[in-house]
Enzyme design. Structure first.
Site, mmCIF file in Angstrom:
data_model
loop_
_atom_site.group_PDB
_atom_site.id
_atom_site.type_symbol
_atom_site.label_atom_id
_atom_site.label_comp_id
_atom_site.label_asym_id
_atom_site.label_seq_id
_atom_site.Cartn_x
_atom_site.Cartn_y
_atom_site.Cartn_z
ATOM 1 N N HIS A 196 0.802 -1.224 0.000
ATOM 2 C CA HIS A 196 0.000 0.000 0.000
ATOM 3 C C HIS A 196 0.834 1.273 0.000
ATOM 4 O O HIS A 196 0.272 2.365 0.143
ATOM 5 C CB HIS A 196 -0.918 0.035 1.228
ATOM 6 C CG HIS A 196 -2.096 -0.885 1.136
ATOM 7 N ND1 HIS A 196 -3.231 -0.576 0.422
ATOM 8 C CD2 HIS A 196 -2.312 -2.106 1.674
ATOM 9 C CE1 HIS A 196 -4.104 -1.569 0.527
ATOM 10 N NE2 HIS A 196 -3.572 -2.505 1.275
ATOM 11 N N LYS A 234 -8.998 12.883 4.738
ATOM 12 C CA LYS A 234 -8.063 11.759 4.708
ATOM 13 C C LYS A 234 -7.066 11.939 5.849
ATOM 14 O O LYS A 234 -7.022 12.986 6.498
ATOM 15 C CB LYS A 234 -7.335 11.657 3.362
ATOM 16 C CG LYS A 234 -6.693 12.951 2.885
ATOM 17 C CD LYS A 234 -6.099 12.793 1.494
ATOM 18 C CE LYS A 234 -7.135 12.743 0.409
ATOM 19 N NZ LYS A 234 -7.295 11.469 -0.248
ATOM 20 N N LYS A 269 0.116 13.796 1.512
ATOM 21 C CA LYS A 269 -1.260 14.084 1.098
ATOM 22 C C LYS A 269 -1.493 15.584 0.943
ATOM 23 O O LYS A 269 -2.483 16.007 0.378
ATOM 24 C CB LYS A 269 -2.242 13.463 2.079
ATOM 25 C CG LYS A 269 -2.181 11.927 2.083
ATOM 26 C CD LYS A 269 -3.138 11.326 3.086
ATOM 27 C CE LYS A 269 -3.002 9.808 3.167
ATOM 28 N NZ LYS A 269 -3.511 9.094 1.973
ATOM 29 N N THR A 286 -9.048 5.578 -2.064
ATOM 30 C CA THR A 286 -10.412 5.103 -2.316
ATOM 31 C C THR A 286 -11.415 6.227 -2.082
ATOM 32 O O THR A 286 -12.514 6.190 -2.622
ATOM 33 C CB THR A 286 -10.762 3.897 -1.418
ATOM 34 O OG1 THR A 286 -10.467 4.213 -0.057
ATOM 35 C CG2 THR A 286 -9.982 2.671 -1.844
#
Length: 799
Positions: A349, A528, A534, A636
């Protein structure tokens, strides 16, 4: 299922399971009674699925994950059983607000972010597709943490979800295994070893049935709770040393108390390794127990068992399964190693080297001495098979769990097309050269039952009206919406649904956060985990620059925008927590500015979880997917937003690449460097300073972090973030800022053309069906697990 039958079952459970009558029952009592009535119907499918699996002698899938972010289960289960309308009718008859009953259920604190929610979606899809499967994890008492803000700073408090009974689970005291740590190894004169642990705890199973769409199949999520081997040291208790008397229970339960304990201390590292071995070892013993109840030949294990390791957390499964097969059951070492490898598969991941776990040999040798020996033997066997190899499991005194996972796996999969290709050229370049057949791609997906039908019932009803309900079980039918994206009547209804969802969210923000927002503004959402890659700090820097421009020209033609953030920073991650603090400080300053607040508002909703996501995603106009290219494995959330008719502003990172392909490049706001350009840019000396000097807006926004604009009493409070961007900008916030600003203003311009925006949003929904977790699981079934459904669809529902 008649309404009267369901009503009768709810009243029966209210009386006999809860011990209340109608006159004295509270919302909690009604919610539990309904949950038990729904659970009864799942159990019928669950038992039938188990019987069908044993009768067919089907191969089973075992999914090992540190996280299962399952969220609330009542509405999801009722939806999949087709009971939601009946349940609402029952509670309308009682004169009780059904939405309050559903909202009373706490979110299960069993995960943090995408890793855990993916596992939950996969479990639902496995059941929908009729694949015999178990999920294995830890039954955390407190989960990650409950987040609140104090002076804008993140404060972590224990989650309390288990202070109420978790009505969906069944306790399994008969399914318990003793799990050892430490001690020493007695060698037998052969390669086998006898491990004598110094301490042990009991892993006890707790089972939650997971039902698929239309109740066709139900699988098991088995979570392990840690119990002491003895409850109380009675001698110490009678001597008055009550604290020491309770120590065995305290130490055991520590293992299953908290998800991801802070591992910046040696004690934290030891606890995390204990957790990972605890649930992995218990799961493997349970798998072997079930296999040996049906088969005598251990060599058949790969034919009947497929084990999926969700990230490196269960990587110890390789040496543990070898130990169980070799030391305890007598298979020759090479055969045990190959048998284990043919059962195990590994999902990667991350491309962040620091996220590929490693443990010091000292800690591994202390807690798991036999496993360190087996790892050494696996390393040696791999070296013997590939003498020219340049990669090792043990490197510089560390056990590299990513390398261990790869070497001990039949298949290694990435979770988006880009991520999978980057795995081959970055973190696993050398291993891929040795094993070119091993890496495969399985792009992630999300279940449309929860992430469209459940969380956005208005849009789900519209889609069903025009397409029928086949899309719920086959989300790729959403592509049939394409012609309707040119239909003015359809688009008008699509826009009205978005507006209604935004009005609901605005009401919730006012009630819960005390912030008034205008539903006619663009709702721009980034939810998130808080992490530098990010780039929530890129988002808030753009907000600062926009506020400064609006302040200069408050009568300009600005597109009203509400920036909404949600997410948690790891307790030991100082910089991420400073980003949280900055966002809250900026929100306080901007929202209090009367000259600009009609054009720009900023909200950070605390304690982001699945239920909050279900509220935010259907109301989103713009989805922020702005990670540094090459760092996000998949994502996702980006899929959920697109499915619910939000436009994406994003980089070519993770699954953004495939989303853009499916929804159309013209319906996606692209910005930023590619993964290759990111690598090249990092090699440019002073790249951040160059970008700052070239963009006065960025320089001015960073200046506001240094001059106390957002911390009047402490001017240097946020200077560390500014310094990071200017001098240590590994994630290229500065270099991508200018293009991010351009794409944001492009979004503003199109948003002012409401009809065009709605058409683009509807095309996102129409193009998102491929991102169903059903499609992902079919890929795993064919490419990795070699399994087929155990029963035809509808078989169990007919029983």
């Amino acid at each position: 299922m008649s309404i009267s039958d369901l009503r009768g079952d709810v009243l029966r459970h209210l009386k006999y399971s809860i011990g209340k009558d109608e006159d004295h029952a509270q919302i909690y009592d009604w919610r539990v009674a309904l949950s038990l009535a729904v659970r009864d119907r799942i159990v019928d499918r669950w038992f039938a699925a188990t019987r069908a699996t044993y009768a067919s002698r089907a191969k089973r899938v075992y999914y090992l994950s540190m996280e299962f972010l399952i969220g609330r289960l009542l509405e999801d289960a009722a939806t999949n059983l087709g009971l939601l309308d009946e349940a609402k009718a029952v509670f309308d008859g009682f004169g009780l607000p059904f939405d309050r009953v559903l909202a009373d259920e706490p979110d299960a604190a069993l995960g943090n972010g995408g890793l855990g929610r993916l596992a939950a979606c996969f479990m639902e899809s496995l059941a929908t597709l009729g694949v015999p499967a178990y999920g294995y994890g830890i039954r955390y008492e407190h989960g990650l943490f409950r987040q609140r803000f104090e002076g804008g700073r993140q404060i972590e408090e224990p989650e309390d979800w288990l202070t109420q009974a978790h009505v969906w689970e069944f306790e399994r005291p008969e399914t318990s295994f003793e799990i050892g740590f430490g001690g020493h190894v007695h060698r037998t004169g052969t390669s086998r070893g006898i491990w004598r642990p110094a301490e042990a705890v009991i892993a006890q199973g707790f089972d939650t049935p997971v039902v698929g769409w239309q109740g066709r199949w139900a699988n098991t999520l088995r979570l392990w709770g840690a119990q002491p081997t003895r409850l109380l040291d009675l001698e110490r208790f009678n001597a008055g040393d009550y604290t020491a008397a309770a120590q065995p229970e305290t130490l055991a339960r520590t293992i299953s108390r908290v998800l991801y304990p802070d591992d910046t201390t040696e004690g934290g590292k030891a606890l995390r390794l204990k957790q990972e071995y605890f649930f992995t070892a218990a799961s493997l013993r349970d798998i072997l127990r079930r296999f040996e109840s049906e088969y005598d030949d251990l060599r058949k294990l790969p034919q009947k068992v497929a084990i999926q390791l969700n990230d490196t957390h269960p990587a110890i499964a390789g040496p543990e399964l070898v130990r169980l097969l070799h030391d305890e059951r007598g298979l020759p070492f090479d055969e045990a190693m190959e048998t284990a490898r043919l059962c195990l598969n590994y999902t990667n991941h991350t491309l962040l080297p620091e996220a590929l776990e490693s443990w010091s040999e000292g800690l591994m040798g202390y807690l798991l001495p036999r496993h360190l020996q087996i790892i050494e033997a696996i390393d040696a066997a791999h070296h013997k098979a590939y003498p020219a190899r340049s990669v090792h499991i043990r490197e510089h005194g560390q056990v590299q769990m990513g390398n261990l996972s790869f070497i001990m796996a039949k298949r290694v999969n990435g979770v988006s097309a880009l991520h999978t290709e980057l795995m081959k050229t970055t973190v696993f370049q050398d291993l891929h050269a040795l094993h070119p057949e091993r890496i495969v791609n399985e792009t992630n997906g999300v279940t449309p039952r929860r992430w469209l039908l459940g969380c956005n019932p208005r849009l789900g009803a519209l889609i069903t009206e025009v397409l029928g309900d086949g899309w719920v079980g086959d989300a790729e039918e959403l592509a049939r919406l394409a012609p309707f994206t040119e239909d003015a009547s359809f688009l008008e209804r699509f826009a009205a649904i978005k507006r209604a969802n935004k009005e609901e969210l605005a009401g919730w923000l006012k009630r819960e956060q005390g912030v008034a927002v205008d539903p006619s503004a663009m709702f721009d959402i980034q939810i998130k985990r808080i992490h530098e890659y990010k780039r929530q700090h890129l988002n808030i820097l753009e907000a600062i620059a926009l506020w400064q421009d609006i302040s200069d020209n408050p009568n300009g033609d600005w597109t009203p925008r509400v920036k909404i953030f949600g997410g948690k920073a790891a307790p030991g991650y100082w910089f991420a927590k400073e980003i949280v603090h900055l966002i809250n400080a900026v929100a306080g300053r901007i929202n209090a500015d009367p000259a600009t607040s009609r054009f720009l508002r900023v909200v950070f909703a605390p304690n982001y979880n699945v239920s909050m996501a279900e509220r935010l995603i259907p109301a989103a106009d713009l989805s922020e997917q702005i990670s540094t290219a090459g760092k996000e494995a998949s994502g996702t959330g980006n899929m959920k937003f697109a499915m619910n008719g939000a436009l994406t502003i994003g980089t070519l990172d993770g699954a953004n690449v495939e989303i853009r392909d499916h929804v159309g490049a013209e319906n996606f706001f692209l910005f930023g460097m590619t993964a290759e350009e990111v690598v090249a840019r990092r090699e440019v000396p002073g790249h951040a300073r160059q970008a700052i000097e070239a963009d006065p807006r960025l320089a001015r926004a960073l200046g506001a972090l240094r001059d106390g604009t957002f911390s009047p009493g402490n001017p240097g409070l946020f200077a560390g973030i500014a310094d990071n961007v200017e001098h240590h900008d590994y994630f290229l916030v500065a270099s991508d800022f200018t293009d991010y600003w351009r794409a944001s203003r492009e979004a503003d311009a199109i948003c002012r053309d409401g009809a065009r925006w709605t058409r683009m949003a509807a095309r996102n929904t129409a193009g998102s069906g491929w991102f169903s977790s059903d499609r992902t699981i079919r890929g795993y079934m064919a490419d990795i697990w070699d399994v087929t459904p155990a029963a035809a669809p509808g078989t169990l529902a007919a029983e």
